[in-house]
Write a protein that holds these residues in place. Structure first.
Motif, PDB file in Angstrom:
ATOM      1  N   GLU A 192      39.491  57.216  50.706  1.00 33.54           N
ATOM      2  CA  GLU A 192      39.716  55.978  51.433  1.00 33.54           C
ATOM      3  C   GLU A 192      38.413  55.218  51.642  1.00 33.54           C
ATOM      4  O   GLU A 192      38.365  54.010  51.536  1.00 33.54           O
ATOM      5  CB  GLU A 192      40.399  56.281  52.759  1.00 33.54           C
ATOM      6  N   SER A 193      37.311  55.939  51.938  1.00 33.11           N
ATOM      7  CA  SER A 193      36.050  55.263  52.156  1.00 33.11           C
ATOM      8  C   SER A 193      35.474  54.714  50.864  1.00 33.11           C
ATOM      9  O   SER A 193      34.698  53.757  50.869  1.00 33.11           O
ATOM     10  CB  SER A 193      35.051  56.238  52.791  1.00 33.11           C
ATOM     11  N   ALA A 194      35.857  55.308  49.733  1.00 34.75           N
ATOM     12  CA  ALA A 194      35.342  54.856  48.443  1.00 34.75           C
ATOM     13  C   ALA A 194      36.103  53.663  47.901  1.00 34.75           C
ATOM     14  O   ALA A 194      35.737  53.106  46.871  1.00 34.75           O
ATOM     15  CB  ALA A 194      35.398  55.997  47.438  1.00 34.75           C
ATOM     16  N   ALA A 195      37.187  53.266  48.586  1.00 35.15           N
ATOM     17  CA  ALA A 195      38.022  52.192  48.069  1.00 35.15           C
ATOM     18  C   ALA A 195      37.564  50.812  48.512  1.00 35.15           C
ATOM     19  O   ALA A 195      38.184  49.810  48.179  1.00 35.15           O
ATOM     20  CB  ALA A 195      39.470  52.418  48.501  1.00 35.15           C
ATOM     21  N   ALA A 196      36.475  50.728  49.286  1.00 40.09           N
ATOM     22  CA  ALA A 196      36.004  49.437  49.773  1.00 40.09           C
ATOM     23  C   ALA A 196      35.505  48.575  48.619  1.00 40.09           C
ATOM     24  O   ALA A 196      34.932  49.061  47.660  1.00 40.09           O
ATOM     25  CB  ALA A 196      34.888  49.650  50.781  1.00 40.09           C
ATOM     26  N   ALA A 197      35.739  47.271  48.725  1.00 41.27           N
ATOM     27  CA  ALA A 197      35.346  46.361  47.646  1.00 41.27           C
ATOM     28  C   ALA A 197      34.128  45.540  48.042  1.00 41.27           C
ATOM     29  O   ALA A 197      33.748  45.482  49.208  1.00 41.27           O
ATOM     30  CB  ALA A 197      36.516  45.439  47.313  1.00 41.27           C
ATOM     31  N   ASP A 198      33.513  44.894  47.071  1.00 43.01           N
ATOM     32  CA  ASP A 198      32.353  44.053  47.299  1.00 43.01           C
ATOM     33  C   ASP A 198      32.842  42.692  47.799  1.00 43.01           C
ATOM     34  O   ASP A 198      33.287  41.847  47.028  1.00 43.01           O
ATOM     35  CB  ASP A 198      31.573  43.894  45.994  1.00 43.01           C
ATOM     36  N   SER A 199      32.747  42.466  49.126  1.00 43.39           N
ATOM     37  CA  SER A 199      33.289  41.238  49.708  1.00 43.39           C
ATOM     38  C   SER A 199      32.503  40.013  49.249  1.00 43.39           C
ATOM     39  O   SER A 199      33.065  38.916  49.144  1.00 43.39           O
ATOM     40  CB  SER A 199      33.282  41.331  51.237  1.00 43.39           C
ATOM     41  N   ALA A 200      31.196  40.176  48.978  1.00 45.40           N
ATOM     42  CA  ALA A 200      30.404  39.028  48.532  1.00 45.40           C
ATOM     43  C   ALA A 200      30.883  38.529  47.177  1.00 45.40           C
ATOM     44  O   ALA A 200      31.029  37.322  46.951  1.00 45.40           O
ATOM     45  CB  ALA A 200      28.931  39.425  48.461  1.00 45.40           C
ATOM     46  N   ALA A 201      31.173  39.467  46.263  1.00 46.72           N
ATOM     47  CA  ALA A 201      31.672  39.085  44.944  1.00 46.72           C
ATOM     48  C   ALA A 201      33.042  38.429  45.059  1.00 46.72           C
ATOM     49  O   ALA A 201      33.350  37.467  44.346  1.00 46.72           O
ATOM     50  CB  ALA A 201      31.744  40.312  44.040  1.00 46.72           C
ATOM     51  N   ALA A 202      33.885  38.948  45.954  1.00 48.11           N
ATOM     52  CA  ALA A 202      35.212  38.368  46.146  1.00 48.11           C
ATOM     53  C   ALA A 202      35.098  36.940  46.662  1.00 48.11           C
ATOM     54  O   ALA A 202      35.831  36.040  46.223  1.00 48.11           O
ATOM     55  CB  ALA A 202      36.007  39.226  47.125  1.00 48.11           C
ATOM     56  N   ASP A 261      41.546  32.691  46.832  1.00 42.91           N
ATOM     57  CA  ASP A 261      40.897  33.930  47.273  1.00 42.91           C
ATOM     58  C   ASP A 261      41.728  35.166  46.952  1.00 42.91           C
ATOM     59  O   ASP A 261      41.377  36.281  47.330  1.00 42.91           O
ATOM     60  CB  ASP A 261      40.600  33.884  48.770  1.00 42.91           C
ATOM     61  N   GLY A 262      42.873  34.976  46.254  1.00 42.36           N
ATOM     62  CA  GLY A 262      43.715  36.089  45.861  1.00 42.36           C
ATOM     63  C   GLY A 262      44.459  36.752  47.006  1.00 42.36           C
ATOM     64  O   GLY A 262      45.056  37.819  46.817  1.00 42.36           O
ATOM     65  N   SER A 306      43.187  40.014  32.769  1.00 41.71           N
ATOM     66  CA  SER A 306      41.816  40.535  32.748  1.00 41.71           C
ATOM     67  C   SER A 306      40.991  39.874  33.853  1.00 41.71           C
ATOM     68  O   SER A 306      40.174  40.532  34.515  1.00 41.71           O
ATOM     69  CB  SER A 306      41.175  40.283  31.383  1.00 41.71           C
ATOM     70  N   PHE A 307      41.213  38.587  34.070  1.00 40.98           N
ATOM     71  CA  PHE A 307      40.520  37.872  35.148  1.00 40.98           C
ATOM     72  C   PHE A 307      40.932  38.423  36.511  1.00 40.98           C
ATOM     73  O   PHE A 307      40.081  38.738  37.353  1.00 40.98           O
ATOM     74  CB  PHE A 307      40.835  36.374  35.065  1.00 40.98           C
ATOM     75  N   VAL A 308      42.224  38.555  36.733  1.00 42.01           N
ATOM     76  CA  VAL A 308      42.719  39.029  38.027  1.00 42.01           C
ATOM     77  C   VAL A 308      42.259  40.460  38.297  1.00 42.01           C
ATOM     78  O   VAL A 308      41.885  40.811  39.420  1.00 42.01           O
ATOM     79  CB  VAL A 308      44.265  38.938  38.064  1.00 42.01           C
ATOM     80  N   ARG A 309      42.242  41.300  37.260  1.00 41.80           N
ATOM     81  CA  ARG A 309      41.883  42.708  37.427  1.00 41.80           C
ATOM     82  C   ARG A 309      40.369  42.926  37.583  1.00 41.80           C
ATOM     83  O   ARG A 309      39.927  44.056  37.804  1.00 41.80           O
ATOM     84  CB  ARG A 309      42.415  43.522  36.240  1.00 41.80           C
ATOM     85  N   SER A 310      39.597  41.854  37.492  1.00 46.54           N
ATOM     86  CA  SER A 310      38.149  41.977  37.666  1.00 46.54           C
ATOM     87  C   SER A 310      37.624  41.035  38.745  1.00 46.54           C
ATOM     88  O   SER A 310      36.408  40.834  38.855  1.00 46.54           O
ATOM     89  CB  SER A 310      37.434  41.687  36.337  1.00 46.54           C
ATOM     90  N   SER A 311      38.519  40.467  39.544  1.00 50.41           N
ATOM     91  CA  SER A 311      38.124  39.499  40.565  1.00 50.41           C
ATOM     92  C   SER A 311      38.489  39.977  41.972  1.00 50.41           C
ATOM     93  O   SER A 311      39.328  40.868  42.137  1.00 50.41           O
ATOM     94  CB  SER A 311      38.793  38.142  40.303  1.00 50.41           C
ATOM     95  N   TRP A 312      37.851  39.401  42.981  1.00 46.26           N
ATOM     96  CA  TRP A 312      38.123  39.666  44.408  1.00 46.26           C
ATOM     97  C   TRP A 312      37.995  41.150  44.773  1.00 46.26           C
ATOM     98  O   TRP A 312      38.711  41.656  45.631  1.00 46.26           O
ATOM     99  CB  TRP A 312      39.533  39.188  44.790  1.00 46.26           C
TER     100      TRP A 312
END
Length: 454
Positions: free
Chosen positions: A310-320, A351-352, A415-421
């Motif tokens: 669960e802790s490893a699932a965090a995303a890069d909010s700046a990139a999103a 912002d998805g 491919s865009f959606v799966r690599s964004s946000w």
């Protein structure tokens, strides 16, 4: 601990119920549930409990053809071995199970044998049903004998090609893959966990769709004790049944237990919504489960896998945030970005994030990040509708875009959606899109290259 209390029975049918063959079920969305198909013995507690169990097992979805009588069979189930026709399980004495005794009924569900001794094909998930306790089997028998209207209808017989037409071959298959024992509680676990395990592994037959299969068509794992392949995700009926393990994306690591309960009860959460065959499962089955039962399911599923994920699932909010700003400014240099702006952003936003419980979020979505993009491709090409449930009656739908997007368009878009946000999933290729498009009926027809949207 009472695993068979009326409010604690069984659950989670991933539509079509396959347990031993990798079936591609053809059940139709919106098949009417038939838990109250008859008025016989309306106050019989055992029969009413059996009706609840039948709903939990989603029996109606496989044993009712479109416009057919409830439970009268006739639904074609396409398999790699031929088409299996679901049987009549109403109490009609000629076409159905009206002459079955309790012992006959129990043997069918636990051993895969008909009243006359014939082997059943494991399209009927008896490998899962074999885990049911005696009390639940008795309640189910009471319901099908007293609570379902006898019905007859013209139904073709199952005719598989040789050698699969030789039913006696199932004797050897059963020796290898039939558990043969009802569920045994794990004394080291809580009553709620054991109840959830009983529901998932038994009448719910979740593994029938969500567990990959070996060369013999059997599930590679039948419980949490038999390997990490259990509920690890599989393609079935042209959809990808996602992993139900508490692992990092695309598993359940980012899902709370309450979100799992809400999803099964209503077909949607603040992040996602049921689609494809799972929408039918929610509509015909899981929405009728008690929240206590659904909570037990969630407890069990969240125990599978590595909870530290669960802790490893965090995303890069700046990139999103950067992706959202670029889309708002009309900057669409990345392949697929313009296709997204022209076709998807009105509902799913730049912002998805979508609209809670209306348009599912695409950002950091376990559905979007799925290892296998089959479901995403099919959703874009064909569309899908949320289930209609008592607590969420609006059956909102996403239209299909196959009529206007080329294979390259769809591949670039996904491919865009799966690599964004914050999503970090593999790209989709035009070849993957073409393969799935070819399996779908019109109007998911690729436009000409000239008309394709760039």
């Amino acid at each position: 601990m009472a695993l068979s209390h009326p409010s604690r029975p069984v659950l989670l049918a991933l539509a079509c119920g396959l347990a031993a063959l990798p079936l591609l079920g053809q059940a139709q969305d919106g098949t009417p549930p038939a838990a109250n198909a008859a008025a016989a013995a309306p106050h019989d507690p055992q029969m009413l409990r059996g009706a609840y169990l039948a709903r939990a097992g989603d029996c109606v979805s496989c044993h009712t053809r479109p416009q057919g009588a409830p439970f009268a069979g006739g639904l074609p189930l396409a398999t790699p071995f031929g088409t299996i026709i679901s049987t009549n399980i109403t109490p009609d004495p000629e076409q159905g199970i009206g002459t079955y005794s309790q012992a006959d009924f129990t043997r069918a569900l636990r051993e895969g044998r008909a009243r006359d001794g014939r082997y059943l094909y494991p399209a009927m998930p008896y490998t899962n049903f074999s885990r049911l306790n005696d009390e639940d089997l008795q309640a189910l028998y009471a319901y099908f004998m007293k609570g379902v209207q006898p019905a007859r209808q013209d139904t073709p017989r199952t005719e598989l090609r040789w050698p699969f037409s030789m039913r006696w071959l199932m004797a050897g298959w059963n020796l290898l893959y039939l558990p043969g024992q009802p569920y045994a509680a794990d004394a080291s676990r809580s009553a709620e966990w054991n109840r959830g395990a009983y529901l998932v592994q038994g009448l719910g037959h979740c593994s029938a769709c969500h567990t990959p299969r070996g060369v013999a068509g059997a599930e590679k794992a039948s419980s949490e004790k038999s390997g990490e392949a259990f509920l690890a995700g599989a393609v079935i009926d042209g959809w990808y049944a996602q992993p139900l393990r508490n692992t990092a994306e695309p598993g359940l690591a980012t899902w709370s237990q309450q979100e799992i309960v809400d999803y099964l009860k209503t077909g949607r959460t603040g992040k996602t919504a049921a689609f494809g065959r799972m929408a039918q499962v929610v509509a015909n089955s899981t929405q009728y489960m008690t929240r206590e039962d659904l909570g037990a399911i969630a407890t069990y599923l969240k125990s599978l896998g590595d909870s530290s994920a669960e802790s490893a699932a965090a995303a890069d909010s700046a990139a999103a945030h950067a992706t959202a700003v670029a889309l708002r400014d009309g900057k669409a240099e990345q392949p697929g970005a313009l296709v997204y702006l022209n076709n998807c952003s009105a509902c799913h936003r730049s912002d998805g994030q979508g609209a809670q419980r209306t348009f599912p979020t695409l950002a950091r979505s376990s559905t979007v990040a799925a290892k296998d993009p089959t479901s995403l491709i099919r959703l874009v090409l064909q569309g899908s509708a949320m289930p209609h449930t008592t607590e969420a009656p609006s059956a909102l739908a996403m239209p299909g875009f196959g009529w206007r997007l080329s294979d390259q368009n769809v591949a670039d878009l996904l491919s865009f959606v799966r690599s964004s946000w914050g999503n970090q999933a593999a790209a989709v290729t035009p070849q993957q899109v073409a393969k799935i498009r070819s399996s779908l009926p019109a109007p998911a027809v690729a436009p000409t290259q000239k008309a394709a949207l760039r």
